[in-house]
Design a protein around this motif. Structure first.
Motif, PDB file in Angstrom:
ATOM      1  N   ASN A  34      -9.147  -1.676   4.341  1.00 45.85           N
ATOM      2  CA  ASN A  34      -8.663  -0.292   4.283  1.00 45.85           C
ATOM      3  C   ASN A  34      -7.703  -0.136   3.125  1.00 45.85           C
ATOM      4  N   LEU A  52      -7.890   7.793   2.765  1.00 42.73           N
ATOM      5  CA  LEU A  52      -8.259   6.488   3.306  1.00 42.73           C
ATOM      6  C   LEU A  52      -9.648   6.129   2.810  1.00 42.73           C
ATOM      7  N   THR A  78      -5.259   2.634   1.625  1.00 48.88           N
ATOM      8  CA  THR A  78      -4.624   3.878   2.058  1.00 48.88           C
ATOM      9  C   THR A  78      -3.662   4.393   0.999  1.00 48.88           C
ATOM     10  N   PRO A  94      -1.703   1.889  -3.713  1.00 40.70           N
ATOM     11  CA  PRO A  94      -2.010   2.120  -2.303  1.00 40.70           C
ATOM     12  C   PRO A  94      -1.681   0.892  -1.457  1.00 40.70           C
ATOM     13  N   GLU A  95      -1.669   1.116  -0.153  1.00 38.35           N
ATOM     14  CA  GLU A  95      -1.527   0.009   0.802  1.00 38.35           C
ATOM     15  C   GLU A  95      -2.926  -0.517   1.092  1.00 38.35           C
ATOM     16  N   ASN A 142      -1.091   7.011   0.997  1.00 35.37           N
ATOM     17  CA  ASN A 142      -0.440   7.792   2.055  1.00 35.37           C
ATOM     18  C   ASN A 142       0.512   8.864   1.530  1.00 35.37           C
ATOM     19  N   LYS A 143       0.391   9.170   0.259  1.00 36.95           N
ATOM     20  CA  LYS A 143       1.125  10.272  -0.354  1.00 36.95           C
ATOM     21  C   LYS A 143       0.135  11.043  -1.228  1.00 36.95           C
ATOM     22  N   LYS A 174      -3.663   2.573  10.916  1.00 38.30           N
ATOM     23  CA  LYS A 174      -2.758   3.407  10.106  1.00 38.30           C
ATOM     24  C   LYS A 174      -1.374   2.823  10.087  1.00 38.30           C
ATOM     25  N   ASP A 178      -1.986  14.632   2.840  1.00 38.50           N
ATOM     26  CA  ASP A 178      -1.630  13.724   1.754  1.00 38.50           C
ATOM     27  C   ASP A 178      -2.153  12.306   1.965  1.00 38.50           C
ATOM     28  N   LEU A 179      -3.044  12.120   2.909  1.00 40.91           N
ATOM     29  CA  LEU A 179      -3.595  10.798   3.182  1.00 40.91           C
ATOM     30  C   LEU A 179      -5.018  10.703   2.637  1.00 40.91           C
ATOM     31  N   ARG A 194     -10.109  12.272   3.654  1.00 35.48           N
ATOM     32  CA  ARG A 194      -8.949  12.935   3.069  1.00 35.48           C
ATOM     33  C   ARG A 194      -8.363  13.860   4.121  1.00 35.48           C
TER      34      ARG A 194
END
Length: 143
Positions: free
Chosen positions: A46, A33, A48, A130-131, A50-51, A143, A30-31, A27
């Protein structure tokens, strides 16, 4: 209301590994992973966020035995054997958050994701998907 689990398939992902192990949970601002090692040598999955995420938790599977038994009864023993990414509707975790933040956010605007590994359950509350990427292990984190 009874919680409802459904398999979640990330966009643009044809296949997800059946068995995964937590490699890293990080953490930073705001990320968030979450990196999973697969049984296929040399690959990571992965996830992610990302917000902003509202909350996340990681719990050893041995401390979620009641949940695992309930899932086996409701959905069958193979429900999470070959699939590891889920979304939950009517989530007690979201209700808890809603009570704690005094109803600032609408419960229906928050998604409850669960990632089941061979050793733990990782849960995330966020307002977006998430991505998800499969990457080579030697690159560690993309990333």
């Amino acid at each position: 209301m009874v919680e409802e689990w459904s398999k979640w398939k990330p966009e643009k992902m044809d296949v997800l590994p059946a068995a995964t192990y937590l490699k890293r949970l990080t953490r930073d601002d705001d990320l968030l992973l979450i990196s999973f090692e697969t049984e296929e040598e040399g690959k990571l999955v992965n996830v992610t966020f990302n917000k902003f995420v509202f909350s996340y938790r990681s719990t050893d599977e041995g401390n979620r035995l009641k949940l695992l038994v309930d899932l086996n009864i409701k959905y069958g023993e193979d429900f999470y054997k070959d699939w590891r990414f889920f979304k939950i509707k009517n989530s007690p975790y979201i209700r808890w958050l809603h009570e704690e933040n005094c109803g600032i956010y609408r419960e229906e605007d928050i998604y409850h994701f669960v990632f089941v590994t061979n050793m733990e359950l990782i849960e995330v509350l966020a307002t977006y998907d998430p991505e998800v990427k499969i990457v080579e292990l030697h690159s560690e984190i993309e990333k």
